[in-house]
Each structure stands twice: as structure tokens, then as C-alpha cells.
Scaffold this active site. Sequence first.
Site, PDB file in Angstrom:
ATOM      1  N   ASP A  33     -44.275 -77.070 -46.320  1.00 48.39           N
ATOM      2  CA  ASP A  33     -43.927 -75.948 -45.451  1.00 48.39           C
ATOM      3  C   ASP A  33     -42.683 -75.284 -46.015  1.00 48.39           C
ATOM      4  OD1 ASP A  33     -42.835 -74.371 -43.105  1.00 48.39           O
ATOM      5  OD2 ASP A  33     -44.608 -75.259 -42.162  1.00 48.39           O
ATOM      6  N   VAL A  90     -51.086 -71.584 -42.329  1.00 47.10           N
ATOM      7  CA  VAL A  90     -49.918 -70.788 -41.967  1.00 47.10           C
ATOM      8  C   VAL A  90     -50.292 -69.829 -40.843  1.00 47.10           C
ATOM      9  CG1 VAL A  90     -48.979 -70.997 -44.294  1.00 47.10           C
ATOM     10  CG2 VAL A  90     -50.361 -68.984 -43.712  1.00 47.10           C
ATOM     11  N   GLU A  92     -51.356 -66.807 -38.390  1.00 44.73           N
ATOM     12  CA  GLU A  92     -52.608 -66.025 -38.423  1.00 44.73           C
ATOM     13  C   GLU A  92     -52.323 -64.559 -38.759  1.00 44.73           C
ATOM     14  OE1 GLU A  92     -56.895 -66.595 -37.479  1.00 44.73           O
ATOM     15  OE2 GLU A  92     -55.233 -67.733 -38.281  1.00 44.73           O
ATOM     16  N   LYS A  97     -51.498 -64.941 -45.244  1.00 43.69           N
ATOM     17  CA  LYS A  97     -52.499 -65.886 -45.721  1.00 43.69           C
ATOM     18  C   LYS A  97     -52.949 -65.547 -47.142  1.00 43.69           C
ATOM     19  CE  LYS A  97     -54.362 -67.515 -41.296  1.00 43.69           C
ATOM     20  NZ  LYS A  97     -54.187 -68.954 -41.529  1.00 43.69           N
ATOM     21  N   SER A 119     -58.427 -68.954 -37.390  1.00 40.88           N
ATOM     22  CA  SER A 119     -59.232 -69.080 -36.175  1.00 40.88           C
ATOM     23  C   SER A 119     -60.125 -67.874 -35.942  1.00 40.88           C
ATOM     24  CB  SER A 119     -58.327 -69.268 -34.958  1.00 40.88           C
ATOM     25  OG  SER A 119     -57.481 -68.129 -34.783  1.00 40.88           O
ATOM     26  N   HIS A 140     -61.899 -74.536 -39.691  1.00 43.05           N
ATOM     27  CA  HIS A 140     -61.111 -74.210 -38.509  1.00 43.05           C
ATOM     28  C   HIS A 140     -61.087 -75.394 -37.553  1.00 43.05           C
ATOM     29  CE1 HIS A 140     -60.705 -72.000 -34.452  1.00 43.05           C
ATOM     30  NE2 HIS A 140     -59.514 -72.346 -34.909  1.00 43.05           N
ATOM     31  N   ASN A 190     -64.132 -69.103 -30.863  1.00 38.01           N
ATOM     32  CA  ASN A 190     -63.156 -68.107 -30.414  1.00 38.01           C
ATOM     33  C   ASN A 190     -63.794 -66.750 -30.194  1.00 38.01           C
ATOM     34  OD1 ASN A 190     -60.902 -69.674 -30.116  1.00 38.01           O
ATOM     35  ND2 ASN A 190     -60.089 -69.284 -32.148  1.00 38.01           N
TER      36      ASN A 190
END
Length: 366
Positions: A33, A90, A92, A97, A119, A140, A190
Site C-alpha cells: 500500500d 485500490v 474505485e 486503477k 465492484s 470482485h 451490485n
Amino acid sequence: MSITRIGIVGAGTMGGGIATATAQAGVDVVLIDARAGAAAAALEQARSFYARAVEKKRLAPAEAEAAGARLKVAAALEGLAECDLVIEAVFEDMALKNEVLGKIAAVVRADALIATNTSCLRVSELARAVTYPERFLGLHYFSPAQVNPIVEVVRGEHTGEAAIETALAFTRRTGKQPLACKDQWGFCINRFFCPYTNEAARLVDEGVAAPGAIDQIAKEALGVAAGPFMVMNIVKPRINLHAIRNLAPLGPFYAPARSMTVTGDAEASWTIEPAGAVDPDTARLVGDRLRAGAFLPVLEELDEGVATPAEVDHGAREALKFGRPPCALMDELGRAEVERLVAPLCKQYGHALPTSLERVGSLVQG
């Protein structure tokens, strides 16, 4: 290819949860990270999770120690060089990304799989940042990833069959239940969960009912363990809003409600007061709207071939704890009733009535 070591870029709630579950399942994990101390903090949270599992007799002390030993922190992306699979987890955001995925592709082996934990964003668009896109796919995980069994395995336009088969085997071996689906904004779950929460917010905007009453009615209407506002507070309204905004290409119905935007942008939580007695007419209206808010996107994704009715319902049960999953519930209600519920939304937002309406009554069995 057998996956024995994975890398995870992003040690937040999702990245840390994926690392915790994967190490417990016997796979070595390298966690990275960019934020100082974030990966080390995620490692400590994982070890605390294992310790609690030992206290509850769900894990033997030796198993907890072994799981903790499989977790490592790397200071730079070069630490991913020997990983068989790297999962990007990381925030959204498409630009972020793409940047991270390009950097991952530059340091891993040419035969290593690269996956995104997005997602809602389309995998095929993110694949542009990756060399050898046939090895790129969506994985996901659902929150909390430490225990939630569902992982959507998303095939992009360029994803190779070997990558899909390897990912399916990996998710099963690490104790998850893979849900294979087509690449589309929101994927399988989702795609309907975010609009369902958004319809709940619209009901607040219209003054129909308060969050506490809506949560109470949702438990009956869809058999959910927790209502939409409680769930949003758990996952954070800011994150839910971002996911809803990523569904915008699907049409006007998917645009965020006013209160959803206000609450999410303020990084606030919903105020959920006890409901008390709810007027029966209000309860019927709220129940109808919540069902319609879930049914319309499900029917649209069935039209698009994103997933099968059985896969939609399996994900709804296992990932979201819907006691009355949408396809089975539509079959129970029947075609005429489902059309009565979704037709007003189609008219209001300019969406065509889904052709999958014709299958209602035999969605799950058909």
C-alpha cells in the site's frame, strides 16, 4: 498454473480482508500500500482476526500462527515479481486503477494473472492498462472478504479461458464460491443492489418514509437481514455513492438520488431512527418500490446475459443475505405483478420494458 503466492495492491478494508482470507486458506500473500503503515496495519488486523477465531474455537492455534506467517509486507511493487496472481484493490476510480494496473504489469512475470477487485467498473476498459490482457480479469470479493463466500469472476473482452479456469480453481481452493459473470457495469450483484439502495434514498427524498421505516419494511419485502440504510452505513455511503455513479452508462434509472449524493459526498452516515408503527398503505408503497428497484436491473442484466437467474439468486442469498432473492421472488409474484411494479420506473426513466419479463414465472426453474 497453480497459484501459490498472490500479491495485493491496496491494504484497505477490501485488500486487507482478501489477504486475511487467502492466507488462512494456505496461500502466501504479499501486501503493498502506498500509504505509510497501511499494509503493516492490515497485517496486524489479520492476526487479530485469527486470534479471535482461535478464541471462538474456529481455528487451531497452530493454524492461526501459520496463517499469520504467510502474510508479508513489501515496500515496493517490485516485491510482486514472483507472485502468480496480483489483485489490485485500490479506490474505485478508473484513472487510479489504470495507473496502478500499468505499474503492476510492468513488474510481474508475463505469465502471472492480474485481477481487479472493482465492484462496478468494466473489466474490459481497465484491461487497456495491462500488457497481455488475456491474463487480466475481475475478481470482485464482497465485504467482509474475510468471511463473505462470494467472489464474482468477471471475464473481460480479452480475458483468456486459461485465466478464467485458473481463477475459478483458485477461488474454490481458498474457500470461496465463484460466481462467473459477463463484463458489465455492476456485474451480477451490485447491478441490482446499488439501484435497490438508491430507490430507498429516493423514497426519503420524496418524503414517503424515513430510513428506519424503510429498513424495517425491506426485511419483509425482500427478506433481508439488514435494511438498505443499515447496509450502506456499514459499507460507507461514500463508497456506495461512488459505485452508483459508476453505473451511469446504463441509463437514467441508475442516476444517484439527491440524498444519496448529499450523504455520500459529505462522507456522512444515514440517521436511522426506530421505525415504530408504519401505516399499511405506506408499507405497501415502500415494499413495491424497493422490489421494483431490485427487479428492473435484474431483468435488464438477464436481457444482457450478465448472469443466469440461478447465479443472481445465489449471489443475493450468500453475499447480501436476501432471504427472498429477486428471481425466485419474481417467479412467486408472477409476470403481471412484476410488470405492474417495474413499468412505472421504465416509463419515468425512459427504459424499455425488459424482454426477460416474458420469462417471469419460470426464471429459476426454466
